[in-house]
Design a protein around this motif. Structure first.
Motif, PDB file in Angstrom:
ATOM      1  N   ASP A 237       0.829  -1.202   0.000  1.00  0.00           N
ATOM      2  CA  ASP A 237       0.000   0.000   0.000  1.00  0.00           C
ATOM      3  C   ASP A 237       0.866   1.256   0.000  1.00  0.00           C
ATOM      4  O   ASP A 237       0.578   2.222  -0.708  1.00  0.00           O
ATOM      5  CB  ASP A 237      -0.922  -0.015   1.221  1.00  0.00           C
ATOM      6  CG  ASP A 237      -1.886   1.149   1.226  1.00  0.00           C
ATOM      7  OD1 ASP A 237      -2.892   1.091   0.505  1.00  0.00           O
ATOM      8  OD2 ASP A 237      -1.626   2.135   1.939  1.00  0.00           O
ATOM      9  N   VAL A 274      -4.640  -4.421  -3.703  1.00  0.00           N
ATOM     10  CA  VAL A 274      -4.130  -3.201  -3.079  1.00  0.00           C
ATOM     11  C   VAL A 274      -4.322  -2.007  -4.009  1.00  0.00           C
ATOM     12  O   VAL A 274      -4.723  -0.916  -3.577  1.00  0.00           O
ATOM     13  CB  VAL A 274      -2.638  -3.366  -2.706  1.00  0.00           C
ATOM     14  CG1 VAL A 274      -2.047  -2.040  -2.246  1.00  0.00           C
ATOM     15  CG2 VAL A 274      -2.471  -4.417  -1.625  1.00  0.00           C
ATOM     16  N   ALA A 277      -7.927  -1.071  -3.909  1.00  0.00           N
ATOM     17  CA  ALA A 277      -8.268  -0.438  -2.636  1.00  0.00           C
ATOM     18  C   ALA A 277      -7.776   0.998  -2.588  1.00  0.00           C
ATOM     19  O   ALA A 277      -8.497   1.916  -2.170  1.00  0.00           O
ATOM     20  CB  ALA A 277      -7.667  -1.241  -1.480  1.00  0.00           C
ATOM     21  N   ALA A 284      -5.847  -0.922   2.657  1.00  0.00           N
ATOM     22  CA  ALA A 284      -5.997  -2.366   2.486  1.00  0.00           C
ATOM     23  C   ALA A 284      -5.601  -3.130   3.742  1.00  0.00           C
ATOM     24  O   ALA A 284      -6.236  -4.135   4.095  1.00  0.00           O
ATOM     25  CB  ALA A 284      -5.157  -2.837   1.289  1.00  0.00           C
TER      26      ALA A 284
END
Length: 301
Positions: A237, A274, A277, A284
């Motif tokens: 992320d 990810v 998201a 995430a």
């Protein structure tokens, strides 16, 4: 007049007392310090008010000890202590907003001097507690429990003060240095607040922050400073966020991997999750943690 205790804040200069406190001190037949070298006791003595020849430390029997000295006495409680040891209290000075942070410094100093466990801790021995408290804070945040979040943030704050006190003991740096460094950084990286720079929305603030951070730390890559030891999902992320802010995410080829390798395939699928998201501004790591905890709760029913 009754025996009384004068309590003062560690966050206020020791000679800065209320008018009620000065009047009580001047009218008392005897002013007894808990510690003759306490900053409040020194300030009272410097004002011209005589102190008793012997000090009386705190304790359950303090009222009886003072009564034997005379009926009209003011006891100077240790600076920053709120316990009046069973005596009526005169508030000489009260904590301002944030004053508890100053009192925490003196509490930490005392723990390092008087608690065998606290005294033997090092930066290295505390590392595991820092990690544990971080995760416990995240758990309270996920639970939406405000009272628990406050408590866990306190435990996390303790780690900052603990490390600062250890460093201060060897004249490296203090908790004031930690706070001042943070203040300086916040001022530098918020020029739209402190230096008149115009911004239109939050994205401009993030762009300014990243630019100033890269300049300060002299980083050659947008990924410099991303801790590789982060949990894998959080690491992904962070990398995705950095690349997207730098405008190079779309131009960066996703790893192809081996189509026959299950681990490679799952890795690509997780990375795609990810990316999805982050495009929806979803953390995430937090989303998966909350979903997994819900699964665990359902399994325990």
């Amino acid at each position: 007049m009754p025996l009384r205790a004068l309590i003062t804040s560690a966050a206020v200069p020791p000679g800065t007392l209320t008018l009620e406190a000065w009047d009580a001190l001047r009218a008392a037949a005897l002013v007894v310090p808990a510690d003759p070298d306490d900053p409040t006791a020194l300030a009272v003595r410097e004002s011209g008010i005589a102190l008793a020849a012997s000090a009386e430390p705190p304790g359950d029997d303090l009222p009886e000890r003072l009564a034997r000295l005379g009926g009209d006495a003011v006891w100077l409680a240790p600076r920053g202590e709120v316990d009046a040891s069973g005596l009526p209290a005169i508030v000489g000075s009260a904590d301002p907003y944030g004053g508890a942070l100053v009192r925490l410094v003196s509490v930490m100093e005392r723990l390092r001097r008087q608690c065998p466990w606290d005294a033997e801790q090092t930066h290295e021995s505390l590392a595991t507690y820092l990690l544990e408290e971080t995760y416990e804070t995240l758990e309270a945040l996920d639970d939406g429990d405000s009272d628990l979040l406050r408590e866990e943030l306190g435990d996390l704050l303790l780690q900052v003060y603990f490390h600062a006190e250890i460093a201060a003991e060897v004249d490296e740096w203090t908790v004031d240095d930690v706070a001042q460094g943070l203040i300086d950084k916040l001022v530098r990286r918020h020029p739209h607040v402190f230096a008149g720079v115009d911004v239109r929305h939050a994205a401009d603030v993030e762009a300014n922050w990243d630019r100033l951070k890269a300049t300060e730390k002299r980083r050659d890559s947008v990924l410099d400073g991303v801790p590789a030891a982060l949990p894998a999902l959080a690491y992904a992320d962070k990398v995705v966020t950095r690349l997207r802010r730098a405008g190079v995410l779309e131009a960066t080829n996703a790893p192809a991997g081996d189509p026959d390798d299950d681990e490679s395939r799952v890795g690509r699928e997780l990375l795609e999750t990810v990316l999805a998201a982050r495009s929806e501004n979803v953390d995430a790591e937090r989303a998966l943690r909350r979903a997994t905890r819900e699964l665990a709760r359902r399994a325990e029913r």
